[in-house]
Write an enzyme that holds these catalytic residues in place. Sequence first.
Site, mmCIF file in Angstrom:
data_model
loop_
_atom_site.group_PDB
_atom_site.id
_atom_site.type_symbol
_atom_site.label_atom_id
_atom_site.label_comp_id
_atom_site.label_asym_id
_atom_site.label_seq_id
_atom_site.Cartn_x
_atom_site.Cartn_y
_atom_site.Cartn_z
ATOM 1 N N GLU A 289 0.881 -1.169 0.000
ATOM 2 C CA GLU A 289 0.000 0.000 0.000
ATOM 3 C C GLU A 289 0.915 1.215 0.000
ATOM 4 O O GLU A 289 1.522 1.541 1.023
ATOM 5 C CB GLU A 289 -0.881 -0.012 1.251
ATOM 6 C CG GLU A 289 -1.776 -1.231 1.366
ATOM 7 C CD GLU A 289 -3.095 -1.077 0.614
ATOM 8 O OE1 GLU A 289 -3.605 0.063 0.551
ATOM 9 O OE2 GLU A 289 -3.587 -2.090 0.085
ATOM 10 N N CYS B 231 -2.332 8.884 2.973
ATOM 11 C CA CYS B 231 -2.167 8.414 1.599
ATOM 12 C C CYS B 231 -3.387 8.718 0.735
ATOM 13 O O CYS B 231 -3.286 8.815 -0.476
ATOM 14 C CB CYS B 231 -1.889 6.925 1.587
ATOM 15 S SG CYS B 231 -3.119 5.981 2.512
#
Lengths: 482, 484
Positions: free
Chosen positions: B218, B256
Amino acid sequence: MEAVAVAAGAREQLRASFSSGRTRPAAWRAAQLRGLLRMAAEMEAQICAALRADLAKPRTESYVHEISLVTSSCKFALKNLEKWMKPKKVPAGLLTFPSTARVTAEPLGVVLVISAWNYPFLLAIDPVIGAIAAGNAVALKPSEIAPATSSLLADLLPRYVDSSCIKVVEGGIPETTALLEQKWDKIFYTGNSKVGRIVMSFAAKHLTPVVLELGGKCPVVVDSNVDLHVAAKRIAAGKWGCNNGQACISPDYIITTKSFAPKLLDSLRKVLEKFYGKDPLRSADLSRIVNSNHFNRLKALMDEEMVSDKIVFGGQSDEQHLNIAPTLLLDVPLDSAIMKEEIFGPLLPIITVDKIHESFALINSMTKPLAAYLFSKDSKLKRQFERNISAGGMIFNDTGIHLTNPHLPFGGVGESGMGAYHGTFSFDAFAHKKAVLDRSFLGEANARYPPYTHGKLKILKGVMKANPLAMVQAIVGCTGGA
Amino acid sequence: MGSVPEEMALGFGDLVGDLREVYESGRTRDLEWRQSQLRGLVRLLEEKEEDIFDVLREDLGKHRGESFRDEVGVLKKSIVDKLQNFKNWAAPEKAHTPLVAFPATAFVVPEPLGVVLIFSCWNLPIGLVLEPLSGALAAGNAVVVKPSELAPSTSAFLAANLPKYLDPKAVKVVEGGADVGERLMEHRWDKVLFTGSSRVGRMIMTKAAKHLTPVALELGSKCPCIVDWLDSNRDSQVAVNRIIGAKWSTCSGQACIAIDYVLVEEEYAPILIEMLKTTLKKFFTKPEYMSRILNEKHLKRLSDLLADRRVAASVVHGGHFNPKTLTIEPTLLLNPPLDSDIMTEEIFGPLLPIITVKKIEDSITFLKSKPKPLAIYAFTRNEKLKNRIIEETSSGSVTFNDAIVQYGLDSIPFGGVGHSGFGQYHGKYSFEMFSHKKAVLKRSFLIEFMFRYPPWDETKIGMLRRVYRFDYISLFLAIIGLRR
């Protein structure tokens, strides 16, 4: 270097083709799949000839194990393409009410498929079918160890599919390395775990996701509570009937009880003689060993001290024609090379144990295989096998055939690989499942925003618990006081 | 003892070996065990809620409102969802079997991968551990968690509390920095989940390749937000609220999935900027409502982004840094140069570039030339534009008319594509991320088709052709001898 130029050139062209949007419409994808179907039908004789040249593969195996599987894979993809391409609605839940949510499949982009030598037609085209169905542009690198099939593919594919989006790049190690150095959106590799590691390290440099279809030692446990003749036939079909044991899902070794072994051996001998006659080196129904490297490797496994005296059937070989006969060995030492490496050939060791349960510990002492097989009518034993043995796939009372079921995922775990394909799983392997959330401007929950207060926090807590009052408060924009 | 102080576990060989033994004993596969672990996580979140708020404030200056909204609250909901569903997820699923294999039954049986490793990140230090951890436990694995050392209070909290609320034999916390992470990766794992930067992601995947350890990454990215003309004032205000919520209210933009930059039509930009300024003042009445910047290194990184003269000249609001309190005020920039660092690197901070385009559709062309982000956001009522965004761009996910909230939904997969990573989790996907789907085919000894076996001849081949065309009638007739 030329290999680098070829690899970079192929990738650039494929990238341009993909960016143009050419591979996205369902009509294009269906046309490619129909092209592959036509190729398999019209070129059956040429494909069989190439497989015979590369492997002395019997025509039946070429048809049954390669061509017909490609055909059914294409048909399955054509039948399901629309369904796979359709976005799937999912519940959006109360947290983001009102909103709708769905998952839509999009192509990854430009993918690389590296195939293997033992099923050089199937293992090249089957992954390509998945890549095309998912809307990607594809570079295919067939195995150079099956050179007749490699050049046949290089010749045929441009005639049957869109060569601006599906390219064949032939070659050996330098060409493969040059391809691996490029950036791909996915790499699909079929082969051995040593090269699998190399493929993944190259992929790591570009953060490219991979599917690795590798091998392992597929064990067959044979209980005494079986229909022995049928079991022996099915074991033989999965071993010598599959490219003479050179298949990732071939039974590698057998485990059975000391008391049952003589009966099993006897049955196997009878079946082998029935299938391949008294002089198996001359049987047209057995593939040869692919090349002298592998021939020598297998000979060394058989000739090792403490192993060669355990041969109880077969053992004949013909170096000139690269033939090795079906060979059975009884109770070779567990630390011999034949029990440590994947055999990938016509040698079948039989290991005996006192009680059939001891087979589990032996299997679990090795790395996880691509497939594990159990022949038994005992339900309890089957349940325990299913629960305690981890493998890519598992079959009770047969060998190998699970790969023909397009509704089952086909792939390894641990040393035998990562990722899966076949059927829907092929499409999934080459697609990105993109979540799409569509919110309305209504339902503005002021409780979300600063200034943060105790009252707002209370409302948020209620929303998380799906408390109806809190939901209402949130949606109408309450802030719950200070 | 569930946590391993870094000085003592130099090689980690014993740690991994012990966990493997525990896993092989079958302890973690038991459904009751998995349920007790998930319940333990829920109790942890309930009983230690105040402690969690405290450590998040210490590490990041997060306000409890933000901590609940983005970490604790979402987690509780998600873990309860897993408790309700994990038994279904773990059950074998019947698969269709073609008649040719009759009689046979086929199943897909989920099994745990074994011993898994979860690397977390510093910005959502509770959420990025507990969400994947709950998935790994629901799937029946033994787990090692490596929290980020850059959020030390949270790391210590996890090391102290996970062993209390979970089975310390099967769940371990290893604290430490980059070298600890590297040493952990020298071992083989059955799966590794890494959340963080691409640079470290590459190192993780390279080390994983040596052992054929499957990984999920990720990674970061620049999440764009397209803002179309919105006719009603109310809609515009809602959009502005949500944009602010997705930038400055979420760890000061250090997330993010935070909005990295905005794309808007030239004529609309001034209106948007004015509304942002007004609403920012309305929301952030106290400095404590915004997280601080993680540390001096990141503060310097962010101030360096503004050091470029051309970039500094494009600041239209804010820009003030306080190195003592490690805070940066919400900052808006209008059209900084596209080749500047602030437009090529992930910002991960409270600076918002606003890039103007002539027509809003041009933003799609703009995005196509950029690396694929974790999320694309668009505020618009134009259905055609929405469809074009979905079809012509690629990203982990797309959210219309809101941002960040997709993180809280259990029904959709969360993960990147291309540069932003691979592998998906949340909800059932968290369970699947840590499972192997084993194909199981069960055959009986009845009904043997002789044409399966050598020696081969044309008759047998003819039978097989019929079988593979699923031409059962013709096959039946051939078997009973009425067809050639």
